[in-house]
Design a protein around this motif. Sequence first.
Motif, short mmCIF file in Angstrom:
data_model
loop_
_atom_site.label_atom_id
_atom_site.label_comp_id
_atom_site.label_asym_id
_atom_site.label_seq_id
_atom_site.Cartn_x
_atom_site.Cartn_y
_atom_site.Cartn_z
N LEU A 96 0.82 -1.21 0.00
CA LEU A 96 0.00 0.00 0.00
C LEU A 96 0.86 1.26 0.00
O LEU A 96 0.56 2.24 -0.69
CB LEU A 96 -0.94 0.00 1.20
N ILE A 97 1.92 1.24 0.78
CA ILE A 97 2.81 2.41 0.83
C ILE A 97 3.49 2.61 -0.51
O ILE A 97 3.56 3.74 -1.03
CB ILE A 97 3.86 2.23 1.96
N HIS A 98 3.96 1.51 -1.11
CA HIS A 98 4.65 1.59 -2.40
C HIS A 98 3.72 2.08 -3.51
O HIS A 98 4.13 2.86 -4.38
CB HIS A 98 5.21 0.22 -2.77
N ARG A 99 2.46 1.64 -3.46
CA ARG A 99 1.54 1.97 -4.55
C ARG A 99 0.74 3.24 -4.29
O ARG A 99 -0.15 3.58 -5.07
CB ARG A 99 0.59 0.79 -4.79
N HIS A 100 1.04 3.95 -3.22
CA HIS A 100 0.41 5.24 -2.95
C HIS A 100 1.47 6.33 -2.78
O HIS A 100 1.56 6.98 -1.74
CB HIS A 100 -0.47 5.17 -1.69
N PRO A 101 2.28 6.54 -3.82
CA PRO A 101 3.32 7.56 -3.72
C PRO A 101 2.76 8.98 -3.58
O PRO A 101 3.46 9.89 -3.14
CB PRO A 101 4.09 7.40 -5.04
N HIS A 102 1.48 9.15 -3.92
CA HIS A 102 0.84 10.46 -3.74
C HIS A 102 0.50 10.71 -2.28
O HIS A 102 0.16 11.84 -1.91
CB HIS A 102 -0.43 10.55 -4.59
N TYR A 104 2.53 8.75 0.37
CA TYR A 104 3.78 8.48 1.09
C TYR A 104 5.02 8.93 0.32
O TYR A 104 6.13 8.59 0.69
CB TYR A 104 3.88 6.99 1.41
N GLY A 105 4.82 9.67 -0.77
CA GLY A 105 5.94 10.17 -1.55
C GLY A 105 5.64 11.57 -2.05
O GLY A 105 4.80 12.28 -1.49
N ASP A 106 6.30 11.94 -3.15
CA ASP A 106 6.15 13.31 -3.66
C ASP A 106 5.36 13.37 -4.97
O ASP A 106 5.38 14.38 -5.66
CB ASP A 106 7.53 13.95 -3.84
N VAL A 107 4.67 12.28 -5.32
CA VAL A 107 3.87 12.26 -6.54
C VAL A 107 2.58 13.04 -6.33
O VAL A 107 1.95 12.95 -5.27
CB VAL A 107 3.54 10.81 -6.96
N VAL A 108 2.19 13.82 -7.33
CA VAL A 108 0.95 14.60 -7.27
C VAL A 108 -0.05 14.02 -8.26
O VAL A 108 0.29 13.76 -9.41
CB VAL A 108 1.22 16.09 -7.61
N VAL A 109 -1.28 13.80 -7.81
CA VAL A 109 -2.33 13.29 -8.69
C VAL A 109 -3.51 14.25 -8.67
O VAL A 109 -3.77 14.92 -7.67
CB VAL A 109 -2.80 11.88 -8.27
N ALA A 110 -4.23 14.28 -9.80
CA ALA A 110 -5.36 15.19 -9.92
C ALA A 110 -6.67 14.56 -9.45
O ALA A 110 -7.53 15.23 -8.89
CB ALA A 110 -5.50 15.66 -11.37
N ASP A 111 -6.82 13.24 -9.68
CA ASP A 111 -8.07 12.57 -9.34
C ASP A 111 -7.85 11.07 -9.21
O ASP A 111 -6.72 10.58 -9.34
CB ASP A 111 -9.15 12.87 -10.41
N GLU A 112 -8.95 10.34 -8.99
CA GLU A 112 -8.85 8.90 -8.77
C GLU A 112 -8.39 8.16 -10.03
O GLU A 112 -7.77 7.09 -9.94
CB GLU A 112 -10.18 8.32 -8.29
N GLU A 113 -8.66 8.72 -11.21
CA GLU A 113 -8.23 8.06 -12.44
C GLU A 113 -6.71 8.02 -12.53
O GLU A 113 -6.12 7.02 -12.96
CB GLU A 113 -8.82 8.76 -13.66
#
Length: 258
Positions: A96-102, A104-113
């Motif tokens: 879960l931590i690895h696949r949620h970099p937004h 637990y990391g510095d990745v930015v996402v706009a939405d669930e897609e």
Amino acid sequence: MNTRQQQLEAFNRLLDIMDDLREKCPWDKKQTLESLRHLTIEETYELGDAILNNDLQEVKKELGDLLLHIVFYAKIGSETNDFDIADVSNEICDKLIHRHPHIYGDVVVADEEEVKQNWEKLKLKEGKKSVLEGVPKSLPALVKASRIQDKVKGVGFDWEEPHQVWDKVQEELQELQVEVAAGDQDQIEAEFGDVLFSMINYARFLKVNPEDALERTNKKFIKRFQYLESKAGQLGKPLMDMTLAEMDVFWNEAKKMQ
């Protein structure tokens, strides 16, 4: 609601009970991963029924049954020194931590897609050769079709507009009718499958879960048919002795009642 400490105490209680059962109960001692498999599948479907019925007390009960199975599997794994419940928990936590970099990391996402797209990209980086590797082979066909379509959408293989999918449904229906007219049973089955697959795809664009929609219709049909059976019983007349017109009267009554 319970505190985190109470939650941990309850889970620890379950682990202790599992230890006791595995040591002292003749039935529990005999179980294997394989012998529990079909029971786990059954429990999963019972949970699904409870969710569809919006019966939260039953949901709680069925979640407990599934949690028991998870603990059971982990206990068996610990006996062969392959894994225990801590390994199971840490494995999913790390994933879960690895696949949620937004988160637990510095990745930015706009939405669930974008979250879904990143999820599929990360899985490919983890060594999977195909985005479809995560679709279990033993899934029921309808559920499998939904998962396949979700997976390929995650890497951008998808229609752009709902009307395009509906046009595809119409195209597949026409192809089915051609094969029906030709009378080739193998081709009829193939084209019928294409129709179903395209309808499941269309359901996704309508934001409808096709499995839930079909089960809702199943339940509706059962209620109406059982009403029909009840009315026939009151008349003392077996259904097989009734005409379709007679049955339709009670069927329509059932529809109005719903």
